[in-house]
Motif scaffolding. Structure first.
Motif, mmCIF file in Angstrom:
data_model
loop_
_atom_site.group_PDB
_atom_site.id
_atom_site.type_symbol
_atom_site.label_atom_id
_atom_site.label_comp_id
_atom_site.label_asym_id
_atom_site.label_seq_id
_atom_site.Cartn_x
_atom_site.Cartn_y
_atom_site.Cartn_z
ATOM 1 N N UNK A 127 0.650 -1.129 0.065
ATOM 2 C CA UNK A 127 0.164 -0.001 -0.016
ATOM 3 C C UNK A 127 0.889 1.287 -0.094
ATOM 4 N N UNK A 128 2.029 1.087 -0.088
ATOM 5 C CA UNK A 128 3.009 2.126 -0.029
ATOM 6 C C UNK A 128 3.198 2.833 -1.320
ATOM 7 N N UNK A 129 2.238 3.822 -1.557
ATOM 8 C CA UNK A 129 2.044 4.446 -2.920
ATOM 9 C C UNK A 129 1.880 6.024 -2.710
ATOM 10 N N UNK A 130 2.176 6.931 -3.653
ATOM 11 C CA UNK A 130 1.993 8.259 -3.687
ATOM 12 C C UNK A 130 3.384 8.900 -3.236
ATOM 13 N N UNK A 131 3.425 10.121 -3.668
ATOM 14 C CA UNK A 131 4.703 10.987 -3.403
ATOM 15 C C UNK A 131 5.274 10.646 -2.070
ATOM 16 N N UNK A 132 4.474 11.354 -0.943
ATOM 17 C CA UNK A 132 4.862 11.126 0.272
ATOM 18 C C UNK A 132 5.442 9.782 0.906
ATOM 19 N N UNK A 133 4.295 8.938 0.794
ATOM 20 C CA UNK A 133 4.941 7.674 1.205
ATOM 21 C C UNK A 133 5.955 6.931 0.714
ATOM 22 N N UNK A 134 5.936 7.287 -0.622
ATOM 23 C CA UNK A 134 7.103 6.632 -1.310
ATOM 24 C C UNK A 134 8.282 7.220 -0.975
ATOM 25 N N UNK A 135 8.299 8.422 -0.971
ATOM 26 C CA UNK A 135 9.585 9.369 -0.639
ATOM 27 C C UNK A 135 10.080 8.979 1.059
ATOM 28 N N UNK A 136 9.170 8.834 1.880
ATOM 29 C CA UNK A 136 9.328 8.339 3.356
ATOM 30 C C UNK A 136 10.026 7.054 3.572
ATOM 31 N N UNK A 137 9.266 6.039 2.544
ATOM 32 C CA UNK A 137 9.629 4.690 2.637
ATOM 33 C C UNK A 137 11.002 4.786 2.227
ATOM 34 N N UNK A 138 11.517 5.388 1.149
ATOM 35 C CA UNK A 138 12.890 5.232 0.592
ATOM 36 C C UNK A 138 13.632 5.509 1.286
ATOM 37 N N UNK A 167 9.129 0.441 10.746
ATOM 38 C CA UNK A 167 8.626 -1.173 11.072
ATOM 39 C C UNK A 167 8.175 -1.456 9.666
ATOM 40 N N UNK A 168 7.407 -0.727 9.081
ATOM 41 C CA UNK A 168 6.910 -1.172 7.650
ATOM 42 C C UNK A 168 7.872 -0.970 6.351
ATOM 43 N N UNK A 169 9.099 0.054 6.779
ATOM 44 C CA UNK A 169 9.999 -0.008 5.818
ATOM 45 C C UNK A 169 11.090 -1.159 5.825
ATOM 46 N N UNK A 170 12.268 -1.087 5.201
ATOM 47 C CA UNK A 170 13.151 -1.918 5.372
ATOM 48 C C UNK A 170 14.278 -1.830 6.089
ATOM 49 N N UNK A 171 14.140 -0.737 7.285
ATOM 50 C CA UNK A 171 15.194 -0.588 8.241
ATOM 51 C C UNK A 171 15.662 -1.707 8.989
ATOM 52 N N UNK A 231 8.840 17.936 -0.915
ATOM 53 C CA UNK A 231 7.708 16.829 -1.398
ATOM 54 C C UNK A 231 6.890 17.250 -2.410
ATOM 55 N N UNK A 232 6.321 18.543 -2.304
ATOM 56 C CA UNK A 232 5.285 18.953 -3.042
ATOM 57 C C UNK A 232 5.893 19.534 -4.324
ATOM 58 N N UNK A 233 6.873 19.903 -4.554
ATOM 59 C CA UNK A 233 7.695 20.343 -5.675
ATOM 60 C C UNK A 233 7.840 19.255 -6.737
ATOM 61 N N UNK A 234 7.662 19.631 -8.015
ATOM 62 C CA UNK A 234 7.235 18.540 -8.917
ATOM 63 C C UNK A 234 8.744 18.081 -9.444
ATOM 64 N N UNK A 235 8.785 16.962 -9.639
ATOM 65 C CA UNK A 235 9.989 16.205 -10.019
ATOM 66 C C UNK A 235 10.671 16.779 -11.401
ATOM 67 N N UNK A 236 11.886 16.993 -11.244
ATOM 68 C CA UNK A 236 12.570 17.685 -12.522
ATOM 69 C C UNK A 236 12.269 16.656 -13.728
#
Length: 254
Positions: A127-138, A167-171, A231-236
């Motif tokens: 369920x880790x999708x979207x800009x914020x969740x993906x960035x935080x997980x990474x 815990x949900x991440x791979x740390x 995180x809100x800034x568009x990706x280059x």
């Protein structure tokens, strides 16, 4: 007539165990456990017991150890850490209170991390999708120690939320626990000293700890705002590489 083929013994038990141990079932168990813990905290308010109802006959290293164990269980059950830190300082003073609070902080983080890793990771990672969740997980997965250290140093992210997100991440366990222990020292010490000096609100120690709490909160707000803006800034957008020109018939003949 052909005799019916007997089913292998224990097949129903195997199917039931698989259903109970499926990612969704484990996530449901985690949700039920957390809701029960939150309900018990609301009903019985264990933070009040630790702050005002601590048995006076318990003292010394045994009392510090017992308080640290109770602290860890309470933080895993969503009791706010600032209240527990103030209680630790008021009950045991600065040095022993800080020891009990830090031990309880690492214990509570370890309990929450273990529950989230065993019961929630398999079901929540898809369920880790979207800009914020993906960035935080990474960020947590690739730079676990550094990210968790920053989260603990700058208050703002709720303690339990940070534990379950990690815990949900791979740390790994070790970076998570070490970063939690080291990063929690400044703010925990400030609250513990404030609790120990609560009877003298005009003392330099109380004023310094209160000022540190305010400044760290402001710094956390600034850091969160900058990260949110990033995180809100568009990706280059990268320009596509030019495709190689097709070889002409004359060049092919040569």
């Amino acid at each position: 007539m052909l005799a019916p083929v007997p089913r292998p013994p224990g097949s129903l038990a195997v199917r039931c165990s698989r259903a109970l141990l499926s990612p969704r079932s484990r996530l449901s168990m985690l949700a039920l456990l957390l809701l029960s813990a939150a309900a018990l905290v609301v009903l019985y308010e264990p933070q009040r017991l630790l702050a005002t109802g601590w048995p006076p006959q318990t003292s010394g290293a045994g009392a510090v150890l017992l308080f640290g164990l109770a602290y860890g269980v309470c933080t895993a059950a969503f009791v706010p850490r600032p209240v527990l830190n103030l209680a630790a300082g008021a009950l045991f003073g600065s040095a022993a209170g800080l020891t009990a609070a830090l031990a309880g902080t690492v214990l509570g983080a370890g309990i929450a991390f273990t529950l989230g890793r065993l019961l929630g990771q398999d079901a929540l990672r898809p369920m880790v999708r979207g800009r914020w969740l993906t960035a935080a997980d990474g960020q947590l997965s690739r730079h676990g120690f550094r990210s968790m250290l920053a989260i603990r140093l700058f208050p703002g992210v709720p303690f339990a939320a940070a534990n379950y997100c990690a815990a949900v991440s791979r740390m790994g366990y070790v970076p998570f626990l070490v970063a939690t222990g080291l990063g929690s020292v400044p703010n925990t010490a400030a609250y513990v000293v404030a609790g120990a000096q609560a009877g003298e609100p005009g003392s330099p120690a109380f004023l310094f700890s209160a000022g540190f709490i305010v400044l760290s909160g402001l710094a956390a707000a600034v850091v969160a705002w900058r990260k949110r803006h990033g995180l809100r800034a568009p990706a280059p957008v990268t320009a596509p590489e030019p495709e190689p020109e097709p070889e002409t018939a004359v060049g092919a003949a040569r």
